[in-house]
Design an enzyme around this catalytic site. Structure first.
Site, PDB file in Angstrom:
ATOM      1  N   LYS A 118       0.830  -1.212   0.000  1.00  0.00           N
ATOM      2  CA  LYS A 118       0.000   0.000   0.000  1.00  0.00           C
ATOM      3  C   LYS A 118       0.869   1.268   0.000  1.00  0.00           C
ATOM      4  CE  LYS A 118      -3.982  -2.193   2.286  1.00  0.00           C
ATOM      5  NZ  LYS A 118      -4.957  -2.080   3.414  1.00  0.00           N
ATOM      6  N   TYR A 137     -12.469  -2.195  -3.552  1.00  0.00           N
ATOM      7  CA  TYR A 137     -12.977  -2.360  -2.186  1.00  0.00           C
ATOM      8  C   TYR A 137     -14.504  -2.271  -2.127  1.00  0.00           C
ATOM      9  CZ  TYR A 137      -8.369  -2.313   0.045  1.00  0.00           C
ATOM     10  OH  TYR A 137      -7.102  -2.638   0.476  1.00  0.00           O
ATOM     11  N   ASN A 189      -2.202   0.291   6.779  1.00  0.00           N
ATOM     12  CA  ASN A 189      -1.624  -0.936   7.340  1.00  0.00           C
ATOM     13  C   ASN A 189      -0.742  -1.700   6.350  1.00  0.00           C
ATOM     14  OD1 ASN A 189      -3.661  -1.906   5.765  1.00  0.00           O
ATOM     15  ND2 ASN A 189      -4.770  -2.963   7.397  1.00  0.00           N
ATOM     16  N   HIS A 214      -2.018  -5.504   1.599  1.00  0.00           N
ATOM     17  CA  HIS A 214      -3.301  -6.185   1.403  1.00  0.00           C
ATOM     18  C   HIS A 214      -3.017  -7.588   0.914  1.00  0.00           C
ATOM     19  CE1 HIS A 214      -7.312  -7.215  -0.093  1.00  0.00           C
ATOM     20  NE2 HIS A 214      -6.675  -7.744  -1.120  1.00  0.00           N
ATOM     21  N   GLU A 245      -9.771 -10.850  -7.331  1.00  0.00           N
ATOM     22  CA  GLU A 245      -8.852  -9.710  -7.161  1.00  0.00           C
ATOM     23  C   GLU A 245      -7.706  -9.754  -8.176  1.00  0.00           C
ATOM     24  OE1 GLU A 245      -7.657  -9.693  -3.061  1.00  0.00           O
ATOM     25  OE2 GLU A 245      -9.645  -9.102  -2.373  1.00  0.00           O
TER      26      GLU A 245
END
Ligand code: IDP
Length: 143
Positions: free
Chosen positions: A11, A51, A114, A117, A128
């Site tokens: 990320k 998302y 965070n 993913h 995905e």
């Protein structure tokens, strides 16, 4: 044991910390193989689409804003039980709950930002992976 593929995203916070190589090293040293990779800077529409399952959640707007705030590194990882093993390497969603030695314990600051993913099941991994990669872009050794 099943040979699986999973989607990994490094990320914007972790790309900003310049730890792409350190994270890739963690994957490779545990036997996961990178079979596709690209750096992207997501549009709002791309992040919202990825998302979509979270669109009713209170953090959705902040999540989309964060995921579009800078470049990300999107990869397909392949290996025995890759989905679960990648989740174990990542650690808990909230870095304060992530086990020592996991990527989120080492590189994430907060639950909103965070670091990584990873797909949570074989079915979501297939969806995905297809969201970001065509079949031709995946260079599996099994092909
Ligand atoms: P995961 O990334 O560990 O699979 P999910 O529950 O699928 O976790 O949530 C997707 C992402 O949404 C998380 O990685 C995190 O960035 C964000 N998120 C999840 N729960 C919260 C929350 O309670 N507050 C803020 N952000 C959250």
């Amino acid at each position: 044991m099943a040979l699986e593929r999973t989607l990994s995203i490094i990320k914007p916070d972790a790309v900003g910390k310049n730890v792409i190589g350190a994270i890739y090293n963690r994957f490779e040293s545990t036997g996961l193989r990178i079979v596709a990779a690209k750096m992207m800077h997501l549009s709002k529409e791309q992040a919202e689409g990825f998302y979509a399952e979270h669109k009713e959640r209170p953090f959705f707007g902040a999540l989309v804003e964060f995921m579009t705030s800078g470049p990300i590194m999107v990869s397909v990882l392949e290996g025995e039980n890759a989905v679960l093993r990648h989740r174990e390497i990542m650690g808990a969603t909230n870095p304060s709950e992530a086990l020592a030695g996991t990527l989120r314990a080492d590189y994430a600051e907060t639950i909103d930002e965070n670091a990584v993913h990873g797909s949570d099941a074989v079915e979501s991994a297939a969806r995905e992976i297809a969201y970001f990669f065509s079949d031709e872009e995946i260079c599996s050794r099994t092909r």
